[in-house]
Design an enzyme around this catalytic site. Structure first.
Site, PDB file in Angstrom:
ATOM      1  N   HIS A  42       7.379   3.574  11.318  1.00 32.34           N
ATOM      2  CA  HIS A  42       8.417   2.583  11.021  1.00 32.34           C
ATOM      3  C   HIS A  42       8.072   1.911   9.688  1.00 32.34           C
ATOM      4  O   HIS A  42       6.954   2.055   9.193  1.00 32.34           O
ATOM      5  CB  HIS A  42       8.504   1.531  12.133  1.00 32.34           C
ATOM      6  CG  HIS A  42       7.247   0.750  12.272  1.00 32.34           C
ATOM      7  ND1 HIS A  42       6.184   1.173  13.058  1.00 32.34           N
ATOM      8  CD2 HIS A  42       6.840  -0.408  11.690  1.00 32.34           C
ATOM      9  CE1 HIS A  42       5.193   0.305  12.954  1.00 32.34           C
ATOM     10  NE2 HIS A  42       5.557  -0.668  12.123  1.00 32.34           N
TER      11      HIS A  42
ATOM     12  N   HIS B 193       6.526   0.452   3.052  1.00 34.18           N
ATOM     13  CA  HIS B 193       5.743   1.655   3.299  1.00 34.18           C
ATOM     14  C   HIS B 193       5.802   2.030   4.770  1.00 34.18           C
ATOM     15  O   HIS B 193       6.189   1.218   5.612  1.00 34.18           O
ATOM     16  CB  HIS B 193       4.282   1.451   2.881  1.00 34.18           C
ATOM     17  CG  HIS B 193       3.581   0.438   3.721  1.00 34.18           C
ATOM     18  ND1 HIS B 193       3.708  -0.923   3.525  1.00 34.18           N
ATOM     19  CD2 HIS B 193       2.742   0.588   4.786  1.00 34.18           C
ATOM     20  CE1 HIS B 193       2.988  -1.563   4.429  1.00 34.18           C
ATOM     21  NE2 HIS B 193       2.387  -0.671   5.201  1.00 34.18           N
TER      22      HIS B 193
END
EC number: 3.1.4.58
Length: 167
Positions: free
Chosen positions: A36, A112
């Protein structure tokens, strides 16, 4: 309970990343079901129902976000895949960060997706620096729960908020 708001890549983006990681001889990869992009941590003891209502209010004018996973880098003990996105990502992150007078994010927002952790050995991003995944449109923010277990952290979706704003 610890909660956070995240974006979850679509299946095509996840498939593409998994195929790229399979070609790299490196660390043990984090399980795909944990992948995620964290926008904000909300902390321990958060009330999920109140946080979901708060998230709906904050996301009311946000539009879907066009993004892709691209490049790679490291933080101490972490190997990550970067994110390229339109300005919707920055708007979404700004909307959900610094959400109370006592909460301040400890780090600048660096979008990220973490793919490996290793507290004992250095991780090498070089084999993945050229990575470019497919573009997709994220149309929801996901309120997630993080639970510590003997086997590490387990993440589960508590709620999803649709992004319906106009471009």
């Amino acid at each position: 309970m610890r909660t956070f708001t995240a974006l979850v890549p679509d299946a095509a983006a996840l498939d593409h990343l998994a195929a790229a990681l399979a070609t790299v001889d490196g660390p043990q990869w984090i399980a795909r079901d944990k992948w995620h992009i964290t926008l904000c941590f909300h902390g321990d003891g958060d009330d999920p129902a109140a946080r979901a209502a708060w998230l709906r209010e904050r996301a009311a004018d946000l539009r879907p976000i066009r993004l892709r996973l691209a490049s790679a880098g490291t933080f101490p003990g972490v190997l990550w895949i970067g994110v390229e996105a339109d300005d919707g990502l920055a708007a979404a992150a700004a909307a959900v960060r610094d959400h109370t007078s006592v909460h301040v994010e400890r780090h600048e927002f660096v979008p990220h997706l973490t793919v490996a952790r290793s507290p004992r050995k250095s991780l090498d991003a070089i084999p993945l620096v050229g990575y470019k995944g497919p573009w997709w449109t994220s149309s929801e923010l996901v309120l997630m729960r993080s639970e510590r277990t003997p086997d590490g952290y387990r993440y589960s979706a508590l709620d999803a908020v649709l992004l319906r704003g106009l471009p």
